[in-house]
Design an enzyme around this catalytic site. Sequence first.
Site, PDB file in Angstrom:
ATOM      1  N   GLU A  21     -12.293   5.855 -21.751  1.00  8.65           N
ATOM      2  CA  GLU A  21     -11.097   5.937 -20.907  1.00  8.65           C
ATOM      3  C   GLU A  21     -11.295   6.959 -19.792  1.00  8.65           C
ATOM      4  OE1 GLU A  21      -8.423   4.926 -19.893  1.00  8.65           O
ATOM      5  OE2 GLU A  21      -7.282   3.784 -21.379  1.00  8.65           O
ATOM      6  N   ASN A 151       0.076   3.984 -19.309  1.00  9.52           N
ATOM      7  CA  ASN A 151      -1.137   3.526 -18.629  1.00  9.52           C
ATOM      8  C   ASN A 151      -0.819   3.160 -17.181  1.00  9.52           C
ATOM      9  OD1 ASN A 151      -3.615   3.477 -20.217  1.00  9.52           O
ATOM     10  ND2 ASN A 151      -2.522   2.119 -21.620  1.00  9.52           N
ATOM     11  N   ASP A 202      -3.552  -2.195 -18.987  1.00  8.98           N
ATOM     12  CA  ASP A 202      -4.117  -0.889 -19.318  1.00  8.98           C
ATOM     13  C   ASP A 202      -4.283  -0.084 -18.022  1.00  8.98           C
ATOM     14  OD1 ASP A 202      -5.728   1.250 -20.593  1.00  8.98           O
ATOM     15  OD2 ASP A 202      -5.897  -0.165 -22.240  1.00  8.98           O
TER      16      ASP A 202
END
Length: 293
Positions: A21, A151, A202
């Site tokens: 991430e 997100n 996301d």
Amino acid sequence: MATTHNFEGSVLSSSLCELGEGPTFEAETATLWWFDILGKALHELHLPTGREIVHKLPVMGSVLASIDAGRQLVGSDQGLFVRDRASGELSLYRELEPEKPGNRSNDGRVHPSGSLWIGTMSKKGEDGAGSIYHVREGVVTKLFDRISIPNSICFSPDGTIGYYVDTRVNRLMRVPLNSETGLPAGDAAVLVDENGKPGGIDGSICASDGSIWNARWGEGAVDHYASDGTHISRHLLPARRTTCPVYIGDGRLAVTSSWEGLDEAARTADPLAGALFEIAVPIQCDPEPAYRL
């Protein structure tokens, strides 16, 4: 109807992150950074040489921003830290949620004004346990609460529009901003409604033309949306749990991915889950701004 493009890119890093991430790219050093949140590691990849360094962390880091040539800002489950680039030493800068030790940071990004937006969530995935915060010159302000999985935090190039999503709800939100501060100047409204559809919205970035590039968790893809929410294209990747894109120059995106939650059989069926990918797409992005202490 959106155009679908098959994967024709490459694997930039085969270090398989449990939860890759927070990728960020420094054009001045040609260095790509990203986290393995659950693995408590910060990855550093020098693109011209392919040299990768994995920095172990004492915290669950998820957001990285440049401060200056010697320092970076790290968002984590223990708050915000200033990281010394030379030594890797972390110094606590600001706490975010000291009253919620069961939470961690997730997605975040620096606004063109130099302020930071950063989201939090439950480590156990509890509904509505997180929030999204604005941090400017050390002042922490809660913007949105009752968020489950924050997100898609990104901003229009002129700083007048912000975007975010609660992936569990799956509605990409658009909010007008004060371009000088990065604070909301009006109410958030739904831009893209994917509630009940396959995959989760996301991490995202906003291109120089105002369009949005979003990693679609569970669908192995990066989706391209116009600024009005129109779905332009889908670009497939060879890992189902894609998490976040970042612009790395010359019409290229790097995309992180994850193997979190996959059992042995699922990992065998998805062998590149957790890798870092590169794809060529029609995109230009402004340089990522530094955080102003």
